[in-house]
Write an enzyme that holds these catalytic residues in place. Structure first.
Site, mmCIF file in Angstrom:
data_model
loop_
_atom_site.group_PDB
_atom_site.id
_atom_site.type_symbol
_atom_site.label_atom_id
_atom_site.label_comp_id
_atom_site.label_asym_id
_atom_site.label_seq_id
_atom_site.Cartn_x
_atom_site.Cartn_y
_atom_site.Cartn_z
ATOM 1 N NE ARG A 170 -12.836 2.095 6.822
ATOM 2 C CZ ARG A 170 -11.675 1.429 6.575
ATOM 3 N NH1 ARG A 170 -10.788 2.359 5.367
ATOM 4 N NH2 ARG A 170 -11.365 0.722 5.516
ATOM 5 C CG ASP B 232 -13.796 -1.383 7.463
ATOM 6 O OD1 ASP B 232 -14.735 -0.071 7.524
ATOM 7 O OD2 ASP B 232 -12.654 -1.566 7.170
ATOM 8 C CE1 TYR C 124 -6.827 1.958 -2.095
ATOM 9 C CE2 TYR C 124 -6.994 -0.309 -2.357
ATOM 10 C CZ TYR C 124 -6.665 0.720 -1.233
ATOM 11 O OH TYR C 124 -6.641 0.124 -0.134
ATOM 12 C CG ASN D 234 -9.215 -0.972 7.995
ATOM 13 O OD1 ASN D 234 -7.701 -1.516 7.083
ATOM 14 N ND2 ASN D 234 -10.684 -0.887 7.641
ATOM 15 C CD GLU E 158 -10.509 -5.157 7.725
ATOM 16 O OE1 GLU E 158 -9.884 -5.653 7.862
ATOM 17 O OE2 GLU E 158 -11.060 -4.096 6.514
ATOM 18 C CD GLU F 31 -2.456 -1.598 2.198
ATOM 19 O OE1 GLU F 31 -4.005 -1.084 2.389
ATOM 20 O OE2 GLU F 31 -2.123 -2.391 2.810
ATOM 21 N N GLY G 7 -6.910 4.945 5.334
ATOM 22 C CA GLY G 7 -6.933 6.047 3.859
ATOM 23 C C GLY G 7 -7.317 7.051 4.423
ATOM 24 C CB SER H 265 -4.896 -3.444 -0.311
ATOM 25 O OG SER H 265 -5.003 -1.574 -0.118
HETATM 26 N N1 ADP Z 1 -17.324 -12.382 5.766
HETATM 27 C C1 ADP Z 1 -17.596 -11.676 4.068
HETATM 28 N N2 ADP Z 1 -18.703 -11.346 3.087
HETATM 29 C C2 ADP Z 1 -18.703 -10.364 2.087
HETATM 30 N N3 ADP Z 1 -18.261 -10.363 2.058
HETATM 31 C C3 ADP Z 1 -17.060 -10.150 2.267
HETATM 32 C C4 ADP Z 1 -16.689 -10.855 3.533
HETATM 33 N N4 ADP Z 1 -14.955 -10.762 3.905
HETATM 34 C C5 ADP Z 1 -14.635 -10.167 3.156
HETATM 35 N N5 ADP Z 1 -15.493 -9.248 1.972
HETATM 36 C C6 ADP Z 1 -15.931 -8.506 1.017
HETATM 37 O O1 ADP Z 1 -14.321 -8.430 0.710
HETATM 38 C C7 ADP Z 1 -14.049 -7.106 1.169
HETATM 39 C C8 ADP Z 1 -11.963 -7.162 1.914
HETATM 40 O O2 ADP Z 1 -12.098 -8.321 3.469
HETATM 41 P P1 ADP Z 1 -11.885 -7.060 4.019
HETATM 42 O O3 ADP Z 1 -11.357 -8.611 5.290
HETATM 43 O O4 ADP Z 1 -11.593 -5.914 4.421
HETATM 44 O O5 ADP Z 1 -10.124 -7.153 3.960
HETATM 45 P P2 ADP Z 1 -9.046 -6.113 3.607
HETATM 46 O O6 ADP Z 1 -8.366 -5.516 4.865
HETATM 47 O O7 ADP Z 1 -8.050 -5.971 2.669
HETATM 48 O O8 ADP Z 1 -10.127 -4.832 3.514
HETATM 49 C C9 ADP Z 1 -14.720 -6.722 1.870
HETATM 50 O O9 ADP Z 1 -14.979 -5.323 1.871
HETATM 51 C C10 ADP Z 1 -16.326 -7.699 1.078
HETATM 52 O O10 ADP Z 1 -16.724 -6.826 -0.193
HETATM 53 MG MG MG Z 2 -11.597 -4.040 4.446
#
Ligand code: ADP
Ligand code: MG
Length: 350
Positions: A285, A287, A246, A303, A301, A15, A307, A177
């Site tokens: 942040r 989520d 992105y 962060n 999660e 990143e 960003g 990301s």
């Molecule tokens: N268990 C889940 N159910 C539905 N969508 C998911 C799930 N896990 C991840 N996603 C999708 O994948 C994206 C990235 O996953 P995430 O765990 O937030 O990883 P990163 O830390 O790379 O952002 C999420 O924003 C969502 O769109």
């Molecule tokens: Mg995420």
């Protein structure tokens, strides 16, 4: 007396470029009447640059007013008081070696105040397996998940592939990301997704997929944090992958998220609970997933260095909640100095 702020950016992370964009916004918004600004760029290879060379890493379209600290090497040493050059550091670094506790350990050794989560909060916020265990322990709602090591892929596929609740998401445990993440629709796709994730980490997380709206909140504070209003991401693709984050211009941010007052209150409670459970400080942040059928929230999660461009979700959520971008930066720097002062009051001898 102006406060001398070291703004650290770039770094050995996937990143890196996103960090440059965030740092450019921070550098432009630090009030030169209050701060002397020392840009500290770290190259992709991990080399720490002098202030003059650091500015050259940034996109060239802007000239940024900075106080160049002549004759000072940018590199920090682990010895307290040896740094001399800065009063506080704003590590505008995302991902590996920036958001994961490693550089925070260096700042702690050097005894310099810094913006954002400490070593532990950064490290657990980065590891999706440990993060989810702590959230579960705090009684916060998370989706079902499994965590395996690279060398367990074959046995996991053999034992579990037929009974998993598809779709599932397969992710490297420590990354961001959406890099290395796949949505797995059926048993046939599982092994390939696990191997792809294993290229980025020795630990892999497999999660039950939920059909959900993506709700994000900004949290600000140390031991008594506050949460912003909620925002919503409408990804332009099947999920919020790297491309949707992105590359394509079509993902949309809705601020505020269209939620009922009860949903807003619940989202804020979960965001603050998450921040506290994961030992956040300064900013984070959080989520969330809001499941479409059930209306149930899950924590996805945190962060710990989200960003931070002026059009990123974190600052925009605060702007919409009454804290404009320059004031947000002031508050983060104050929080960093306060936390450091508290820590230095603790006894270190017995
Ligand atoms: N268990 C889940 N159910 C539905 N969508 C998911 C799930 N896990 C991840 N996603 C999708 O994948 C994206 C990235 O996953 P995430 O765990 O937030 O990883 P990163 O830390 O790379 O952002 C999420 O924003 C969502 O769109
Ligand atoms: Mg995420």
């Amino acid at each position: 007396m102006k406060i001398r702020v070291g703004v650290v950016f770039g770094g050995r992370s996937g990143e890196h470029e996103i960090s440059l964009r965030s740092a450019e916004s921070v550098l432009r918004s630090l009030d030169p009447n209050k701060y002397e600004i020392v840009p500290i760029g770290i190259t992709h290879e991990g080399k720490w640059l002098s202030p003059g060379k650091s500015v050259a890493l940034l996109p060239p379209k802007e000239t940024i007013e900075t106080t160049l600290v002549k004759g000072q090497p940018a590199a920090l040493t682990a010895e307290p008081a040896a740094h001399g050059a800065v009063d506080v550091i704003f590590p505008v670094l995302h991902g590996t070696y920036g958001e994961d506790g490693t550089i925070q350990g260096l700042f702690d050794l050097a005894n310099i105040p810094y913006v954002g989560a400490g070593v532990l909060g950064s490290a657990v916020g980065m590891d999706k397996d440990v993060m989810k265990r702590l959230l579960r322990d705090a009684g916060l709602p998370i989706v079902d998940f499994w965590a395996i090591k690279k060398n367990e892929i074959e046995s996991f596929v053999a034992r579990r592939s037929r009974e998993l609740p598809y779709p599932v998401f397969v992710k490297p445990a420590n990354l961001g990301s959406s890099v290395g993440i796949s949505k797995v629709h059926n048993a046939n796709e599982l092994a390939g997704a696990l191997k792809a994730a294993a290229e980025y980490d020795r630990k892999i997380v497999i999660e039950k997929g939920v059909d959900a709206r993506e709700i994000e909140l900004a949290v600000l504070g140390n031991d008594d944090p506050i949460a912003s209003i909620a925002g919503e991401i409408i990804p332009s693709r099947e999920f919020y992958d790297y491309e949707a984050k992105y590359v394509s211009e079509d993902s949309r941010l809705l601020i505020p998220a269209p939620l009922s007052p009860e949903q807003n209150a619940e989202a804020q409670r979960l965001a603050i609970g998450t921040f506290k459970a994961l030992d956040g400080s300064g900013l984070g942040r959080v989520d969330l997933f809001l499941e479409r059928g059930s209306g149930k929230f899950y924590v996805n999660e945190i962060n710990t260095m989200p960003g931070f461009t002026s059009i990123s979700m974190y600052p925009k959520l605060w702007e919409a909640s009454g804290i404009p971008y320059p004031e947000l930066i002031d508050r983060l720097i104050t929080l960093a100095i306060e936390r450091h002062a508290e820590k230095n009051k603790l006894k270190t001898k017995y």
